[in-house]
Write an enzyme that holds these catalytic residues in place. Structure first.
Site, PDB file in Angstrom:
ATOM      1  N   LYS A   1      20.679  41.717  78.606  1.00 35.29           N
ATOM      2  CA  LYS A   1      20.904  40.543  79.464  1.00 35.29           C
ATOM      3  C   LYS A   1      20.388  40.809  80.892  1.00 35.29           C
ATOM      4  CE  LYS A   1      25.464  40.573  78.773  1.00 35.29           C
ATOM      5  NZ  LYS A   1      25.662  41.694  77.836  1.00 35.29           N
TER       6      LYS A   1
ATOM      7  N   ARG B   1      33.265  36.121  80.104  1.00 41.40           N
ATOM      8  CA  ARG B   1      33.505  37.079  79.023  1.00 41.40           C
ATOM      9  C   ARG B   1      34.768  36.738  78.239  1.00 41.40           C
ATOM     10  NH1 ARG B   1      30.396  41.579  81.438  1.00 41.40           N
ATOM     11  NH2 ARG B   1      30.192  43.277  79.951  1.00 41.40           N
TER      12      ARG B   1
ATOM     13  N   ARG C   1      20.263  55.073  78.174  1.00 42.77           N
ATOM     14  CA  ARG C   1      19.825  54.411  79.409  1.00 42.77           C
ATOM     15  C   ARG C   1      20.343  55.112  80.660  1.00 42.77           C
ATOM     16  NH1 ARG C   1      22.700  48.412  79.809  1.00 42.77           N
ATOM     17  NH2 ARG C   1      24.828  49.188  80.003  1.00 42.77           N
TER      18      ARG C   1
ATOM     19  N   ARG D   1      25.604  55.475  83.295  1.00 46.01           N
ATOM     20  CA  ARG D   1      26.871  54.761  83.491  1.00 46.01           C
ATOM     21  C   ARG D   1      27.978  55.454  82.694  1.00 46.01           C
ATOM     22  NH1 ARG D   1      25.879  48.371  82.699  1.00 46.01           N
ATOM     23  NH2 ARG D   1      27.981  48.605  81.873  1.00 46.01           N
TER      24      ARG D   1
HETATM   25  P1  AMP Z   1      28.377  45.004  82.362  1.00 44.97           P
HETATM   26  O1  AMP Z   1      27.567  45.690  83.407  1.00 44.97           O
HETATM   27  O2  AMP Z   1      28.147  43.522  82.311  1.00 44.97           O
HETATM   28  O3  AMP Z   1      28.253  45.658  80.997  1.00 44.97           O
HETATM   29  O4  AMP Z   1      29.909  45.187  82.795  1.00 44.97           O
HETATM   30  C1  AMP Z   1      30.489  46.469  82.927  1.00 44.97           C
HETATM   31  C2  AMP Z   1      31.994  46.355  82.936  1.00 44.97           C
HETATM   32  O5  AMP Z   1      32.415  45.567  84.061  1.00 44.97           O
HETATM   33  C3  AMP Z   1      32.624  45.664  81.730  1.00 44.97           C
HETATM   34  O6  AMP Z   1      32.778  46.536  80.624  1.00 44.97           O
HETATM   35  C4  AMP Z   1      33.964  45.226  82.328  1.00 44.97           C
HETATM   36  O7  AMP Z   1      34.843  46.320  82.464  1.00 44.97           O
HETATM   37  C5  AMP Z   1      33.566  44.791  83.722  1.00 44.97           C
HETATM   38  N1  AMP Z   1      33.177  43.357  83.748  1.00 44.97           N
HETATM   39  C6  AMP Z   1      31.946  42.840  84.050  1.00 44.97           C
HETATM   40  N2  AMP Z   1      31.963  41.494  83.978  1.00 44.97           N
HETATM   41  C7  AMP Z   1      33.220  41.152  83.612  1.00 44.97           C
HETATM   42  C8  AMP Z   1      33.868  39.912  83.344  1.00 44.97           C
HETATM   43  N3  AMP Z   1      33.195  38.746  83.422  1.00 44.97           N
HETATM   44  N4  AMP Z   1      35.175  39.933  82.978  1.00 44.97           N
HETATM   45  C9  AMP Z   1      35.854  41.097  82.898  1.00 44.97           C
HETATM   46  N5  AMP Z   1      35.317  42.294  83.118  1.00 44.97           N
HETATM   47  C10 AMP Z   1      34.009  42.347  83.480  1.00 44.97           C
END
Ligand code: AMP
Length: 215
Positions: free
Chosen positions: A13, A88, A127, A161
């Site tokens: 994404k 989410r 990654r 990460r």
């Molecule tokens: P991402 O970089 O989108 O994979 O997000 C990394 C982490 O951030 C996720 O695993 C959640 O812990 C937190 N996170 C990001 N976006 C959301 C969201 N919309 N709702 C809740 N937690 C989020």
């Protein structure tokens, strides 16, 4: 034009959102990146979120909704936005609708990137990104041209990460299935959900997205 990119962790994404941002001038709103920036700045919000993120769990809805509301209220998405990582959960999707109505904005497309979970574990484990500018790389598919030196900014320090560790990845998939997948019927009922194959090359995936947004 306003778009949501949906899909499990590692579906690509962020990569696609950045490509759309560069090509069409839309603004990428990536909640994960915003949270990681907050952690880096040492803010209380970021530190509160970090424990949940590292364990692969979701950050509470109220906090995420407030973050997106502030972002949309700033009004710097003149050419539209690409939401990457939000919503989410069903409450987040409902809150987004209310926010958009308040700002007289509408969603044009919700695009689901379908992927094979087993392949994603490998994608995520490999990654890494530049600590300085955030440019992303992969140990097998996309290494810096000059080994150990960031293509974008020349820095030499890279990070993985913490939530890309296999245990956290399994948890993130489980959370995706239980809490995020239920938003698919929500958008399907609205008639704006479209599905693409997210497993191809970056450019092939981008072409599928462009075909949808050209309509
Ligand atoms: P991402 O970089 O989108 O994979 O997000 C990394 C982490 O951030 C996720 O695993 C959640 O812990 C937190 N996170 C990001 N976006 C959301 C969201 N919309 N709702 C809740 N937690 C989020």
């Amino acid at each position: 034009m306003n778009i949501i990119l949906l899909g499990p962790p590692g579906a690509g994404k962020g990569t696609q959102a950045r490509m759309l941002e560069t090509k069409y001038g839309m603004t990428q709103i990536a909640t994960g990146d915003m949270l990681r920036a907050s952690i880096k700045r040492g803010e209380p919000l970021g530190l509160e979120a970090k424990k949940l993120m590292d364990a692969g769990k979701l950050v509470p809805d109220e906090l995420m909704i407030r973050m997106i509301d502030e972002c949309i209220s700033k009004g710097n998405c003149a050419k539209g936005f690409i939401l990457d990582g939000f919503p989410r959960t069903v409450p987040q999707a409902e809150a987004l609708d209310a926010m958009l109505a308040r700002h007289k904005l509408k969603l044009d497309h919700v695009i689901l990137m379908e992927v094979d979970e087993a392949a994603l574990v490998e994608r995520l484990a490999g990654r890494f990104s530049c600590r300085k500018c955030g440019a992303s790389y992969h140990e097998s598919y996309h290494r810096p041209a000059d080994e150990g030196v960031c293509d974008s900014c020349g820095a030499t320090d890279f990070v993985h990460r913490p939530d890309d560790r296999p245990e956290a990845v399994q948890k993130r998939f489980e959370v995706y299935r239980q809490q995020t997948a239920p938003i698919l019927p929500y958008y399907r009922r609205k008639g704006i959900l479209e599905t693409i194959n997210g497993m191809g090359e970056m450019d092939a995936v981008a072409r599928q997205i462009e075909t949808i947004i050209a309509v």
